[in-house]
Design an enzyme around this catalytic site. Sequence first.
Site, PDB file in Angstrom:
ATOM      1  CE  LYS A 124      43.313 -20.810   5.330  1.00 48.79           C
ATOM      2  NZ  LYS A 124      44.069 -20.992   6.548  1.00 48.79           N
ATOM      3  CG  HIS A 127      47.756 -28.635   1.751  1.00 47.24           C
ATOM      4  ND1 HIS A 127      48.459 -29.506   2.533  1.00 47.24           N
ATOM      5  CD2 HIS A 127      47.238 -27.701   2.589  1.00 47.24           C
ATOM      6  CE1 HIS A 127      48.385 -29.112   3.790  1.00 47.24           C
ATOM      7  NE2 HIS A 127      47.636 -28.018   3.848  1.00 47.24           N
ATOM      8  CG  HIS A 130      44.586 -31.226   4.487  1.00 46.58           C
ATOM      9  ND1 HIS A 130      44.654 -29.982   3.938  1.00 46.58           N
ATOM     10  CD2 HIS A 130      44.433 -31.047   5.818  1.00 46.58           C
ATOM     11  CE1 HIS A 130      44.545 -29.073   4.901  1.00 46.58           C
ATOM     12  NE2 HIS A 130      44.408 -29.695   6.052  1.00 46.58           N
TER      13      HIS A 130
HETATM   14  N1  ARG Z   1      41.980 -28.548  10.380  1.00 51.82           N
HETATM   15  C1  ARG Z   1      43.244 -28.860  10.965  1.00 51.82           C
HETATM   16  C2  ARG Z   1      44.362 -28.532   9.989  1.00 51.82           C
HETATM   17  O1  ARG Z   1      44.147 -28.501   8.799  1.00 51.82           O
HETATM   18  C3  ARG Z   1      43.354 -30.296  11.378  1.00 51.82           C
HETATM   19  C4  ARG Z   1      42.340 -30.749  12.376  1.00 51.82           C
HETATM   20  C5  ARG Z   1      42.745 -32.019  13.044  1.00 51.82           C
HETATM   21  N2  ARG Z   1      41.788 -32.535  13.966  1.00 51.82           N
HETATM   22  C6  ARG Z   1      41.550 -32.021  15.201  1.00 51.82           C
HETATM   23  N3  ARG Z   1      40.643 -32.582  15.937  1.00 51.82           N
HETATM   24  N4  ARG Z   1      42.224 -30.988  15.642  1.00 51.82           N
HETATM   25  O2  ARG Z   1      45.483 -28.325  10.420  1.00 51.82           O
END
Ligand code: ARG
Length: 563
Positions: A124, A127, A130
Amino acid sequence: MDYKKIVAERIKELVDLDLEFIENLIEIPPKPEMGDFAFPCFQLAKAMRKAPQAIAGEIQEKMNKEGFERIETAGPYLNFFMDKGSFVGVTINKVLEEKEAYGSCKVGEGKNVTIDYSSPNIAKPFHVGHLCSTSIGNSLYRIMEFAGYNCIGVNHLGDWGTQFGKLISAYKKWVDEEALEKEPIKELLRIYVKFHDEAEKDPTLVDEGRMHFKRLEDGCEEEVKLWERFKALSLKEFENVYKRLGVRFDSYAGESFYLDKMDRVVDELTEKKLLVESNGAQVVMLEDDNMPPCIIKKADGATIYATRDLAAVLYRNDTYNFHKNIYVVGQDQTLHFNQIFKVVDLMGYECAEKCKHVGFGIVKFADRKLSTRKGEVVLLEDLLNESISKITEVIEEKNPELENKKEVAEKVGIGAIKFTYLKNKRGKDIVFNWSEMLNFEGETGPYVQYTYARGKSILRKAGEIEGKADFTKLNSKEAFELVKSLGTFQESILDSIEKLEPFIVTRYVLEVAKNFNKFYNAYNIMSTEDLELKVAMLQMVEATCQVIKNALDLLGIEVVEKM
Ligand code: ARG
């Protein structure tokens, strides 16, 4: 030189109170006429059985006044006026001696801190949301490291979950191999979006996706190979972004890293009798804490995001024995993290208390929305490029002769975006407004970078000057305010760590830049004939540049020598 501390120490010599307690009582008066520091004596009255006014008078009389111009009483208050000349000299010398280490300290020595940040999802696009986590996380990392903590930056990649079954299914139907090699994430997004559109018409697609995910979980070769390829292609793109942003990680242990570590979670939960069945799913009930149940295994036996996060807490605890375990993730996941931390607590782990969710608001554009499902995201690359091209226009207009325009535009353009993310309290939404963000005269990254470049240009023009500085001649209000702000760098850093709020450092560097510009406008440095004063001023400029550079570095923003 921490004058507040000196004030506290001197008071302590006279009253029997805890140093920290005294320090906390010391205030910065709202107006300079009321002194540089004030100490209210109310709280001492009871212990000393005297009126606050009398106590103030007594301290005023007995206190060691070295380093102070004068100490006055104002009713129950003591007002301290620093001896400006010596304060200015001591502060500037300290900055120039310590250089890039100025502001650093050792409070975090021997303490491990894991910082989970950026953590995008494979296949993905990366964006603007992030980028928010990336900027804040990277800045917290830098700030805490500067204070002596041993930081471990973790990129908890979203590289597992049912979406990969859908993607595999979409890949097998619609992929354009050439496009995939050229712009992998774009192509993966295209087929993912197509999958959702088609699935609305043909629901059997969803079952197909589910089947592929099951096969992936079971380790079937075809699915595993595809998943690995998606991951490698995505990582390559992410790494380019990180390189451009000057961000790095100590660990890329993403969700899939925990696949073989989840059984332990399930076993322990079962053993501790925390797991119950609910509609076929295995959950931990959290009703006592007013939260919905935390799902550990879905009805079909599949684990979820939360299961992997639980495994990750335990793994980080075992591996790093963390002093703090920080998650820089949007506020929309607040409930998720509260559930995770609560489950860890129910399991009896003390480390639950050391886990912190560092949330942030959402990124807004005047007329654009963010969502990956429909593919209408604002891509990071586009955002960076837009900023850089706008800055290039400004440079072309203001300073067309500049040598390394491209490099400058890149640093200033990216810096402007990071600065925007780090400027306000995390909880506030972030509104992108180009003309505001890129304004060289506003509260912006370019403004601070421009201030630095201005300072550097003065130093270049002045060249090497032989002579001794007389700091007592730097006795204007502007000079003093500037030095005072240079002196409080470490305080801002510690405050920012306590609140896990990088904006405190951002505001700090803005304050320094503003004070510098006032100082710069108040004096005519270059045409000053008094050599002792001129050298003092130039050292002040040098110290200011150093502090701006150190502070911007903590925000992950680079300086430019000319712009
Ligand atoms: N991949 C997740 C997202 O884009 C964020 C992950 C954050 N870290 C965690 N340990 N859950 O929403």
